[in-house]
Design a protein around this motif. Structure first.
Motif, PDB file in Angstrom:
ATOM      1  N   ALA A  13       0.817  -1.219   0.235  1.00  0.00           N
ATOM      2  CA  ALA A  13       0.262   0.402  -0.022  1.00  0.00           C
ATOM      3  C   ALA A  13       0.480   1.120   0.248  1.00  0.00           C
ATOM      4  O   ALA A  13       0.357   2.181  -0.931  1.00  0.00           O
ATOM      5  CB  ALA A  13      -0.646  -0.256   1.385  1.00  0.00           C
ATOM      6  N   LYS A  14       2.015   1.433   0.612  1.00  0.00           N
ATOM      7  CA  LYS A  14       3.133   2.293   0.114  1.00  0.00           C
ATOM      8  C   LYS A  14       3.447   2.556  -0.821  1.00  0.00           C
ATOM      9  O   LYS A  14       3.185   3.399  -1.038  1.00  0.00           O
ATOM     10  CB  LYS A  14       4.057   2.241   1.766  1.00  0.00           C
ATOM     11  N   GLU A  15       3.723   1.482  -0.968  1.00  0.00           N
ATOM     12  CA  GLU A  15       4.801   1.852  -2.121  1.00  0.00           C
ATOM     13  C   GLU A  15       3.787   2.292  -3.656  1.00  0.00           C
ATOM     14  O   GLU A  15       3.483   2.893  -4.336  1.00  0.00           O
ATOM     15  CB  GLU A  15       4.969   1.011  -2.703  1.00  0.00           C
ATOM     16  N   HIS A  16       2.977   1.609  -3.342  1.00  0.00           N
ATOM     17  CA  HIS A  16       1.321   1.665  -5.004  1.00  0.00           C
ATOM     18  C   HIS A  16       1.078   3.671  -4.548  1.00  0.00           C
ATOM     19  O   HIS A  16       1.143   4.310  -5.288  1.00  0.00           O
ATOM     20  CB  HIS A  16      -0.246   1.364  -4.032  1.00  0.00           C
ATOM     21  N   ILE A  17       0.751   4.430  -3.055  1.00  0.00           N
ATOM     22  CA  ILE A  17       0.626   5.838  -2.120  1.00  0.00           C
ATOM     23  C   ILE A  17       1.748   6.477  -3.263  1.00  0.00           C
ATOM     24  O   ILE A  17       1.349   6.698  -3.327  1.00  0.00           O
ATOM     25  CB  ILE A  17       0.211   6.036  -0.680  1.00  0.00           C
ATOM     26  N   GLN A  18       2.621   5.860  -2.975  1.00  0.00           N
ATOM     27  CA  GLN A  18       4.123   6.692  -3.053  1.00  0.00           C
ATOM     28  C   GLN A  18       4.357   6.867  -4.717  1.00  0.00           C
ATOM     29  O   GLN A  18       4.693   8.257  -5.004  1.00  0.00           O
ATOM     30  CB  GLN A  18       5.660   5.702  -3.159  1.00  0.00           C
ATOM     31  N   ARG A  19       3.802   6.062  -5.659  1.00  0.00           N
ATOM     32  CA  ARG A  19       3.830   5.914  -6.932  1.00  0.00           C
ATOM     33  C   ARG A  19       2.348   6.803  -7.583  1.00  0.00           C
ATOM     34  O   ARG A  19       2.721   8.098  -7.594  1.00  0.00           O
ATOM     35  CB  ARG A  19       3.200   5.041  -7.366  1.00  0.00           C
ATOM     36  N   LEU A  20       1.682   6.899  -6.616  1.00  0.00           N
ATOM     37  CA  LEU A  20       0.320   7.708  -6.805  1.00  0.00           C
ATOM     38  C   LEU A  20       0.688   9.143  -6.759  1.00  0.00           C
ATOM     39  O   LEU A  20      -0.068   9.829  -7.647  1.00  0.00           O
ATOM     40  CB  LEU A  20      -1.355   7.621  -6.241  1.00  0.00           C
ATOM     41  N   LYS A  23       3.060   9.939  -9.896  1.00  0.00           N
ATOM     42  CA  LYS A  23       2.129  11.082 -10.232  1.00  0.00           C
ATOM     43  C   LYS A  23       1.088  11.685 -10.810  1.00  0.00           C
ATOM     44  O   LYS A  23       1.132  12.378 -11.334  1.00  0.00           O
ATOM     45  CB  LYS A  23       1.477   9.434 -10.879  1.00  0.00           C
ATOM     46  N   GLU A  24       0.673  12.566  -9.153  1.00  0.00           N
ATOM     47  CA  GLU A  24      -0.192  13.102  -9.267  1.00  0.00           C
ATOM     48  C   GLU A  24       0.137  14.712  -9.413  1.00  0.00           C
ATOM     49  O   GLU A  24      -0.282  15.483  -8.669  1.00  0.00           O
ATOM     50  CB  GLU A  24      -1.500  12.938  -8.839  1.00  0.00           C
ATOM     51  N   ALA A  25       1.718  14.408  -8.644  1.00  0.00           N
ATOM     52  CA  ALA A  25       2.265  15.714  -8.446  1.00  0.00           C
ATOM     53  C   ALA A  25       1.500  15.945  -6.904  1.00  0.00           C
ATOM     54  O   ALA A  25       1.692  16.845  -6.682  1.00  0.00           O
ATOM     55  CB  ALA A  25       2.062  16.349  -8.732  1.00  0.00           C
ATOM     56  N   GLY A  26       0.933  15.116  -6.446  1.00  0.00           N
ATOM     57  CA  GLY A  26       0.498  15.301  -4.578  1.00  0.00           C
ATOM     58  C   GLY A  26       1.456  15.631  -3.847  1.00  0.00           C
ATOM     59  O   GLY A  26       2.440  15.243  -3.876  1.00  0.00           O
ATOM     60  N   SER A  27       1.614  16.086  -2.348  1.00  0.00           N
ATOM     61  CA  SER A  27       2.481  16.185  -1.706  1.00  0.00           C
ATOM     62  C   SER A  27       2.024  14.931  -0.203  1.00  0.00           C
ATOM     63  O   SER A  27       2.968  14.815   0.544  1.00  0.00           O
ATOM     64  CB  SER A  27       2.371  17.357  -1.037  1.00  0.00           C
ATOM     65  N   ILE A  47      -5.180  12.332  -2.769  1.00  0.00           N
ATOM     66  CA  ILE A  47      -3.963  12.465  -2.767  1.00  0.00           C
ATOM     67  C   ILE A  47      -4.226  14.013  -3.171  1.00  0.00           C
ATOM     68  O   ILE A  47      -4.937  14.877  -3.721  1.00  0.00           O
ATOM     69  CB  ILE A  47      -3.133  12.375  -4.078  1.00  0.00           C
ATOM     70  N   VAL A  48      -3.300  14.899  -2.140  1.00  0.00           N
ATOM     71  CA  VAL A  48      -3.424  16.162  -1.886  1.00  0.00           C
ATOM     72  C   VAL A  48      -2.205  16.634  -1.720  1.00  0.00           C
ATOM     73  O   VAL A  48      -1.769  16.722  -1.629  1.00  0.00           O
ATOM     74  CB  VAL A  48      -4.492  16.272  -0.248  1.00  0.00           C
ATOM     75  N   GLN A  49      -2.315  18.358  -2.304  1.00  0.00           N
ATOM     76  CA  GLN A  49      -1.655  19.360  -1.761  1.00  0.00           C
ATOM     77  C   GLN A  49      -1.570  20.159   0.126  1.00  0.00           C
ATOM     78  O   GLN A  49       0.049  19.473  -0.171  1.00  0.00           O
ATOM     79  CB  GLN A  49      -1.399  20.230  -3.232  1.00  0.00           C
ATOM     80  N   LYS A  50      -2.113  19.666   0.445  1.00  0.00           N
ATOM     81  CA  LYS A  50      -2.491  20.519   1.708  1.00  0.00           C
ATOM     82  C   LYS A  50      -3.394  19.419   2.080  1.00  0.00           C
ATOM     83  O   LYS A  50      -4.485  19.296   1.344  1.00  0.00           O
ATOM     84  CB  LYS A  50      -2.415  22.302   2.248  1.00  0.00           C
TER      85      LYS A  50
END
Length: 119
Positions: A13-20, A23-27, A47-50
């Motif tokens: 799950a961590k690896e998948h979220i890190q890829r997202l 990909k989505e330029a989220g922070s 995935i959010v910026q803030k």
């Protein structure tokens, strides 16, 4: 007084979220619950910026920031997030799976759930 929230993510799950996030330029990864579906609730990962104004940051869970919606923090306590890969239709699909001991049941399709105190 600081409340310790216990939410776990598997390595997949961590690896998948890190890829997202990449990909989505989220922070950050944010998790909430929304009222929807035939059983009443569903998980709302994003995935959010803030973070939202009242979000709670979970320390030391992953190498990226994780925020949870403070309105549902108690219901998310003890949640485990995993990643599964389905190949039912010949198309490999990955999806996050949420295992929550506070759930008391799920709808037939498995997309929504309810809590015993919400019935």
């Amino acid at each position: 007084m600081t409340i310790a929230y216990h939410i776990t993510l598997t390595d997949n799950a961590k690896e998948h979220i890190q890829r997202l996030l990449n990909k989505e330029a989220g922070s950050a990864f944010r998790l909430s619950i929304k009222k929807t579906g035939c059983s009443g609730f569903s998980y709302a990962p994003s995935i959010v910026q803030k973070p939202a104004a009242l979000d709670v940051m979970l320390p030391n869970v992953a190498d990226f920031p994780i925020y949870i919606d403070a309105a549902y923090a108690d219901l998310l306590q003890e949640l485990q997030i995993d990643l599964i890969e389905e190949n039912a239709t010949g198309l490999k699909q990955k999806k996050l799976v949420f295992t929550n001991p506070k759930e008391s049941g799920r709808c037939g399709c498995g997309e929504s759930f309810h809590f015993a105190n919400e019935e």
